[in-house]
Design an enzyme around this catalytic site. Structure first.
Site, PDB file in Angstrom:
ATOM      1  N   GLU A   1       0.812  -1.214   0.000  1.00  0.00           N
ATOM      2  CA  GLU A   1       0.000   0.000   0.000  1.00  0.00           C
ATOM      3  C   GLU A   1       0.850   1.269   0.000  1.00  0.00           C
ATOM      4  O   GLU A   1       0.528   2.250  -0.679  1.00  0.00           O
ATOM      5  CB  GLU A   1      -0.938  -0.003   1.206  1.00  0.00           C
TER       6      GLU A   1
ATOM      7  N   GLN B   1      -7.224  -2.106  -1.541  1.00  0.00           N
ATOM      8  CA  GLN B   1      -8.319  -3.074  -1.636  1.00  0.00           C
ATOM      9  C   GLN B   1      -9.403  -2.882  -0.579  1.00  0.00           C
ATOM     10  O   GLN B   1     -10.584  -2.898  -0.893  1.00  0.00           O
ATOM     11  CB  GLN B   1      -7.768  -4.495  -1.546  1.00  0.00           C
TER      12      GLN B   1
ATOM     13  N   ASP C   1      -9.335  -1.218   5.814  1.00  0.00           N
ATOM     14  CA  ASP C   1      -8.365  -1.573   6.856  1.00  0.00           C
ATOM     15  C   ASP C   1      -6.931  -1.357   6.389  1.00  0.00           C
ATOM     16  O   ASP C   1      -6.065  -0.974   7.175  1.00  0.00           O
ATOM     17  CB  ASP C   1      -8.530  -3.046   7.251  1.00  0.00           C
ATOM     18  N   TYR C   2      -6.674  -1.608   5.106  1.00  0.00           N
ATOM     19  CA  TYR C   2      -5.309  -1.585   4.604  1.00  0.00           C
ATOM     20  C   TYR C   2      -4.778  -0.173   4.393  1.00  0.00           C
ATOM     21  O   TYR C   2      -3.592   0.005   4.094  1.00  0.00           O
ATOM     22  CB  TYR C   2      -5.213  -2.372   3.297  1.00  0.00           C
TER      23      TYR C   2
ATOM     24  N   HIS D   1     -10.652  -7.480   7.796  1.00  0.00           N
ATOM     25  CA  HIS D   1     -11.501  -6.658   6.941  1.00  0.00           C
ATOM     26  C   HIS D   1     -12.626  -5.990   7.729  1.00  0.00           C
ATOM     27  O   HIS D   1     -13.472  -5.330   7.148  1.00  0.00           O
ATOM     28  CB  HIS D   1     -12.135  -7.517   5.830  1.00  0.00           C
TER      29      HIS D   1
END
Length: 302
Positions: free
Chosen positions: A24, A46, A49-50, A91
């Site tokens: 990321e 995506q 959370d990321y 997620h």
């Protein structure tokens, strides 16, 4: 590579649509550099959370670029992600509060469906401002009417939308939670409670026309519903309405929030009854507010 990306590559070519490594921070860094050099990249992370892996770059580099350079440098990067509180422990987190406070200087947009999201992209591609667009996964499952002016219609930034008018209480929410709020409003109406529903659409900037206070002046009651953890996005929204819009002057009942639980669930699908607000939760919370205001008309449920 997913089928949608393959179709876009066939149409636009591999130089314009390409895969990236699942890093990321690298994706954000490349996107910032491309945008500074005159391109109009959309960097995809995506899941919500990321963003944690890229929040430092967004906060220190992207959000501050324009004011650090006195407007001489800009990076109109669009960051696309989806969320939030989905299935699985990696997620189902909800860093909305962290995002709101860490990336001031970047628009944070929360469309309730894909038509609204497309409108935001059209708007952003005509500006020179960076933005984060958080699409809602349960919006992917909806059948929406295809706009006839794709690529042209726009969703305004910082403007709320009243999606149902009412007279008894103002319900404020955004994104995927809106569909749950709409279902609760139907049930409430059958029980004599006419709720007004407002989709904030844009968290940063927030309600630049101060339309929510106009609704509260009419209904005299306010409930903010959110899938974020307590003290997260709902607390920010409530402060904006109560303090910055001075909505407290119009309240006959205490303003309240209804959020997800203060945990990261191992499993929390859309409408999960243990982790996130459900239509029943909203119904009961609104009914309690109305019961306090008029116990003879709205006796206790149990």
């Amino acid at each position: 590579m997913n089928q949608g990306l393959e179709g876009m590559q066939e149409k636009y070519g591999e130089l314009r649509v390409s895969d990236a490594g699942i890093r990321e921070a690298t994706i954000l860094g490349q996107g910032i550099g491309m945008a500074m050099r005159g391109l109009r990249p959309i960097a995809e992370i995506q899941y919500l959370d990321y963003l944690l892996y890229a929040i430092q770059i967004m906060s220190d580099d992207l959000a501050t670029l324009q004011y650090r350079t006195h407007g001489s440098q800009k990076s109109p990067l669009i960051i696309r992600t989806r969320g939030h509180r989905l299935e699985g422990i990696w997620h189902s987190g909800s860093p909305m509060g962290m995002i709101i406070n860490a990336i001031r200087g970047i628009h944070v947009l929360v469309p309730r469906n894909m038509t609204k999201a497309a409108g935001f992209y059209n708007t952003l591609l005509k500006t020179d401002e960076p933005a984060l667009v958080i699409e809602c996964l349960n919006g992917y499952r909806l059948k929406e009417k295809m706009p006839t002016n794709l690529g042209e219609f726009q969703t305004p930034i910082g403007v709320v939308e009243t999606i149902k008018e009412g007279k008894d209480i103002t319900l404020v929410s955004y994104g995927s939670t809106l569909r749950i709020v709409e279902q609760a409003a139907k049930d409430l109406l059958e029980n004599g409670i006419d709720a007004e529903i407002i989709d904030i659409q844009s968290i940063l900037p927030f309600d630049i026309n101060k339309d929510i206070v106009k609704s509260v002046a009419k209904t005299n009651r306010l409930l903010v519903i959110d899938e974020d953890v307590p003290g997260g996005a709902s607390a920010f929204i409530l402060q904006e309405i109560i303090e910055n819009q001075n909505a407290y002057k119009h309240l006959d009942s205490a303003p309240q929030t209804l959020t997800a639980k203060a945990h990261r669930p191992s499993y929390g699908t859309d409408g999960d009854y243990f982790s996130k607000p459900s239509a029943e939760d909203i119904f009961e919370k609104v009914y309690e507010i109305m019961h306090e205001a008029n116990p003879s008309k709205f006796p206790k449920l149990y």
